[in-house]
Design an enzyme around this catalytic site. Structure first.
Site, PDB file in Angstrom:
ATOM      1  N   GLU A  81      36.489  44.729 -58.477  1.00  0.00           N
ATOM      2  CA  GLU A  81      35.031  44.739 -58.338  1.00  0.00           C
ATOM      3  C   GLU A  81      34.555  46.185 -58.235  1.00  0.00           C
ATOM      4  O   GLU A  81      33.474  46.463 -57.734  1.00  0.00           O
ATOM      5  CB  GLU A  81      34.580  43.892 -57.156  1.00  0.00           C
ATOM      6  CG  GLU A  81      35.202  44.227 -55.826  1.00  0.00           C
ATOM      7  CD  GLU A  81      34.568  43.459 -54.681  1.00  0.00           C
ATOM      8  OE1 GLU A  81      33.379  43.660 -54.456  1.00  0.00           O
ATOM      9  OE2 GLU A  81      35.284  42.673 -54.031  1.00  0.00           O
ATOM     10  N   CYS A 139      36.268  39.660 -53.860  1.00  0.00           N
ATOM     11  CA  CYS A 139      37.692  39.795 -53.504  1.00  0.00           C
ATOM     12  C   CYS A 139      38.550  38.635 -53.990  1.00  0.00           C
ATOM     13  O   CYS A 139      39.781  38.675 -53.883  1.00  0.00           O
ATOM     14  CB  CYS A 139      37.845  39.927 -51.993  1.00  0.00           C
ATOM     15  SG  CYS A 139      36.921  41.292 -51.331  1.00  0.00           S
ATOM     16  N   HIS A 190      42.618  37.029 -46.357  1.00  0.00           N
ATOM     17  CA  HIS A 190      41.924  38.183 -46.927  1.00  0.00           C
ATOM     18  C   HIS A 190      41.515  39.078 -45.757  1.00  0.00           C
ATOM     19  O   HIS A 190      40.910  38.607 -44.785  1.00  0.00           O
ATOM     20  CB  HIS A 190      40.692  37.728 -47.727  1.00  0.00           C
ATOM     21  CG  HIS A 190      39.781  38.881 -48.040  1.00  0.00           C
ATOM     22  ND1 HIS A 190      40.231  40.006 -48.702  1.00  0.00           N
ATOM     23  CD2 HIS A 190      38.471  39.112 -47.752  1.00  0.00           C
ATOM     24  CE1 HIS A 190      39.232  40.868 -48.818  1.00  0.00           C
ATOM     25  NE2 HIS A 190      38.159  40.358 -48.239  1.00  0.00           N
TER      26      HIS A 190
HETATM   27  P1  HMG Z   1      29.124  46.424 -36.618  1.00  0.00           P
HETATM   28  O1  HMG Z   1      28.030  45.450 -36.663  1.00  0.00           O
HETATM   29  O2  HMG Z   1      28.777  47.836 -36.457  1.00  0.00           O
HETATM   30  O3  HMG Z   1      30.163  46.101 -35.512  1.00  0.00           O
HETATM   31  O4  HMG Z   1      30.016  46.336 -37.946  1.00  0.00           O
HETATM   32  P2  HMG Z   1      29.993  45.284 -34.139  1.00  0.00           P
HETATM   33  O5  HMG Z   1      28.915  45.855 -33.316  1.00  0.00           O
HETATM   34  O6  HMG Z   1      29.988  43.817 -34.434  1.00  0.00           O
HETATM   35  O7  HMG Z   1      31.401  45.660 -33.496  1.00  0.00           O
HETATM   36  C1  HMG Z   1      32.583  45.292 -34.132  1.00  0.00           C
HETATM   37  C2  HMG Z   1      33.565  44.868 -33.060  1.00  0.00           C
HETATM   38  O8  HMG Z   1      33.889  46.015 -32.263  1.00  0.00           O
HETATM   39  C3  HMG Z   1      33.012  43.833 -32.089  1.00  0.00           C
HETATM   40  O9  HMG Z   1      34.082  42.987 -31.744  1.00  0.00           O
HETATM   41  C4  HMG Z   1      32.624  44.665 -30.876  1.00  0.00           C
HETATM   42  O10 HMG Z   1      32.615  43.944 -29.660  1.00  0.00           O
HETATM   43  C5  HMG Z   1      33.724  45.707 -30.886  1.00  0.00           C
HETATM   44  P3  HMG Z   1      34.004  41.417 -32.057  1.00  0.00           P
HETATM   45  O11 HMG Z   1      32.813  40.904 -31.371  1.00  0.00           O
HETATM   46  O12 HMG Z   1      33.847  41.318 -33.578  1.00  0.00           O
HETATM   47  O13 HMG Z   1      35.322  40.893 -31.600  1.00  0.00           O
HETATM   48  N1  HMG Z   1      33.380  46.947 -30.200  1.00  0.00           N
HETATM   49  C6  HMG Z   1      34.246  47.631 -29.420  1.00  0.00           C
HETATM   50  N2  HMG Z   1      35.519  47.367 -29.086  1.00  0.00           N
HETATM   51  C7  HMG Z   1      36.149  48.280 -28.284  1.00  0.00           C
HETATM   52  N3  HMG Z   1      35.533  49.401 -27.793  1.00  0.00           N
HETATM   53  C8  HMG Z   1      34.253  49.662 -28.123  1.00  0.00           C
HETATM   54  C9  HMG Z   1      33.557  48.759 -28.957  1.00  0.00           C
HETATM   55  N4  HMG Z   1      32.308  48.741 -29.467  1.00  0.00           N
HETATM   56  C10 HMG Z   1      32.212  47.613 -30.227  1.00  0.00           C
HETATM   57  N5  HMG Z   1      33.672  50.757 -27.626  1.00  0.00           N
HETATM   58  C11 HMG Z   1      30.995  44.851 -39.560  1.00  0.00           C
HETATM   59  C12 HMG Z   1      31.091  45.434 -38.159  1.00  0.00           C
HETATM   60  C13 HMG Z   1      32.320  44.171 -39.892  1.00  0.00           C
HETATM   61  C14 HMG Z   1      29.849  43.859 -39.617  1.00  0.00           C
HETATM   62  C15 HMG Z   1      30.741  46.011 -40.570  1.00  0.00           C
HETATM   63  O14 HMG Z   1      31.785  46.938 -40.511  1.00  0.00           O
HETATM   64  C16 HMG Z   1      30.566  45.534 -42.016  1.00  0.00           C
HETATM   65  O15 HMG Z   1      29.477  45.161 -42.411  1.00  0.00           O
HETATM   66  N6  HMG Z   1      31.662  45.556 -42.833  1.00  0.00           N
HETATM   67  C17 HMG Z   1      31.622  45.139 -44.246  1.00  0.00           C
HETATM   68  C18 HMG Z   1      31.509  43.626 -44.417  1.00  0.00           C
HETATM   69  C19 HMG Z   1      32.814  42.914 -44.116  1.00  0.00           C
HETATM   70  O16 HMG Z   1      33.887  43.509 -44.114  1.00  0.00           O
HETATM   71  N7  HMG Z   1      32.750  41.585 -43.917  1.00  0.00           N
HETATM   72  C20 HMG Z   1      33.924  40.789 -43.650  1.00  0.00           C
HETATM   73  C21 HMG Z   1      33.808  39.347 -44.147  1.00  0.00           C
HETATM   74  S1  HMG Z   1      33.249  39.265 -45.839  1.00  0.00           S
HETATM   75  C22 HMG Z   1      34.616  39.743 -46.759  1.00  0.00           C
HETATM   76  O17 HMG Z   1      35.685  39.829 -46.272  1.00  0.00           O
HETATM   77  C23 HMG Z   1      34.372  40.076 -48.201  1.00  0.00           C
HETATM   78  C24 HMG Z   1      34.442  41.555 -48.559  1.00  0.00           C
HETATM   79  O18 HMG Z   1      35.792  41.978 -48.580  1.00  0.00           O
HETATM   80  C25 HMG Z   1      33.750  41.796 -49.907  1.00  0.00           C
HETATM   81  C26 HMG Z   1      34.229  40.980 -51.107  1.00  0.00           C
HETATM   82  O19 HMG Z   1      34.571  39.811 -51.039  1.00  0.00           O
HETATM   83  O20 HMG Z   1      34.153  41.558 -52.179  1.00  0.00           O
HETATM   84  C27 HMG Z   1      33.728  42.449 -47.564  1.00  0.00           C
END
Ligand code: HMG
Length: 388
Positions: A79, A111, A237
């Site tokens: 992709e 993906c 994944h």
């Molecule tokens: P965010 O919103 O900044 O993160 O981004 P958050 O605030 O949800 O924090 C993440 C985790 O860190 C949380 O834990 C927090 O509690 C923890 P959880 O509640 O998830 O268990 N946290 C801490 N832990 C320890 N010490 C600290 C601390 N602060 C916070 N100080 C997000 C996270 C994944 C949303 C972002 O990175 C993102 O948008 N990523 C891209 C999208 C993605 O990967 N999605 C996954 C599912 S979709 C998929 O897999 C398809 C994909 O590969 C694309 C395709 O198919 O082509 C993406």
């Protein structure tokens, strides 16, 4: 007749950035990245590395003069395409010196593309009259998000190439069932042509991923009359390691009978390569498979491994592999560890330069890579690669 994965190899870039460096620059608590996301480092591509160089690094390990002549179909899943018409496979076809009667196609469904490629390769091998025919399936991606965005710590780059053939003594694994498919038009992640970086609704994407996984497992077990105990492990994944932990926790809650000391309590080894390399979209699931087989010291001979493939947008599928007896001898564990360990750590400014680099026609590409292959120039809209 079963279809076998005869060989599987990994390619990644020569550079990475540590999440500590990124956290420091972004003024984010390092533990959010290291623990909350679960990422330690991720691979980054200098201008002279792209999906073709990554793919070549992977595929060239498994192509020999002897097997190349039998490759009758090259499936290239990505992709991160740089051309809406000419398929990335055309470059690989030339670089790998594949035969003239080898078909090529590029596949896209986020993906999930690599899994669709495996399924199509399986169908092709089951129907062709050529008993020596082989297929080359390449997954290759570079995950890039906007600097300082929430998704920035989930970048990465790699390629996993697989050689498929009819069942033989040389297999690493046999492809078994494909099913548990769920598809729904959703807007969790996309890369519109007019945007430089993906449009991503991260929180929604996690909810959809988990909901699809739940439906997929139930459907799959019922379609093939299997129980969850029939799986020795499940690879998920892995866009970032914590996502695989979330998936695994959910499966354990759905099937509490699993928590009695089976594999499923700890997936640290199966996400080890992902925690070093980052998201590489189509390749991520296969990276996790390699990590499981190479880093987990359990013996998976004759065991069934579940493979959960999710592609945003969204579609998912679960499929199973039966691991063959000679799998350990065929893997390249030491080589892959060196590949990861020998990457150069970029400082923030170098990372930013790589990240923001814009390709135009008629450019000589600055030299960064010093191994195997590099993108040398783009001249008259033709990409020129140099084998090193
Ligand atoms: P965010 O919103 O900044 O993160 O981004 P958050 O605030 O949800 O924090 C993440 C985790 O860190 C949380 O834990 C927090 O509690 C923890 P959880 O509640 O998830 O268990 N946290 C801490 N832990 C320890 N010490 C600290 C601390 N602060 C916070 N100080 C997000 C996270 C994944 C949303 C972002 O990175 C993102 O948008 N990523 C891209 C999208 C993605 O990967 N999605 C996954 C599912 S979709 C998929 O897999 C398809 C994909 O590969 C694309 C395709 O198919 O082509 C993406």
């Amino acid at each position: 007749m079963c279809i076998a994965i005869e060989d599987i190899a990994l390619g990644t870039s020569g550079y990475c950035i540590s999440l500590e460096t990124l956290a420091m620059h972004n003024s984010i608590d390092r533990n959010k990245y290291l623990v909350g996301i679960g990422q330690k480092n991720f691979s980054i591509t200098p201008p002279d590395e792209d999906i073709i160089t990554l793919a070549y690094k992977a595929a060239s390990q498994i192509i020999t003069k002897n097997n190349a002549k039998n490759i009758k179909f090259l499936f290239f899943a990505t992709e991160s395409s740089f051309d809406n018409s000419k398929s990335a496979g055309t470059y690989l076809h030339e670089l790998l010196q594949l035969p003239e009667d080898c078909r090529i196609i590029e596949l896209k469904q986020a993906c999930y593309g690599g899994t669709a490629a495996l399924l199509l390769a399986k169908s092709f091998l089951e129907t062709t009259g050529d008993k020596n025919a082989k297929c080359l399936v390449i997954t290759s991606d570079i995950a890039k998000y906007e600097l300082m965005s929430n998704a920035e710590p989930t970048q990465g780059a790699s390629s996993v190439a697989m050689l498929l053939s009819k069942e033989n003594d040389n297999a690493i694994a046999l492809l078994e069932h494909f099913g548990g498919t769920v598809t729904k038009n959703s807007n969790d992640f996309s890369k519109p042509n007019y945007m430089r970086y993906p449009f991503v609704n991260g929180k929604l994407s996690i909810v959809i991923y988990l909901s699809f996984l739940k439906q997929s497992i139930k459907k799959f077990l019922s379609e093939f009359n299997l129980g969850i105990e029939d799986f020795r492990a499940i690879c998920y994944h892995t866009p970032f390691p914590k996502m695989a932990y979330k998936a695994n926790d959910m499966v354990q809650k759905l099937y509490p009978e699993l928590s009695s000391g089976r594999y499923i309590s700890d997936i640290k080894e199966q996400v080890y390569y992902n925690s070093e390399i980052g998201n590489s979209y189509t390749a991520s699931l296969y990276l996790s498979l390699l990590s499981l087989l190479e880093q987990d010291c359990n013996d998976f001979t004759n065991k069934r491994i579940g493979m959960f493939s999710y592609g945003s947008g969204s579609t998912c599928e679960l499929f199973t592999l039966i691991i063959s007896e000679s799998y350990k001898q065929k893997l390249r564990k030491e080589f892959n560890l060196k590949l990861i360990q020998n990457r150069k750590f970029a400082e923030y400014e170098e990372y930013k330069f790589f990240h923001d680099f814009t390709y135009t026609n008629d450019t000589e590409i600055p030299v960064s890579s010093d191994s195997v292959i590099r993108l040398k120039s783009i001249k008259n809209h033709v990409r020129n690669y140099e084998l090193l």
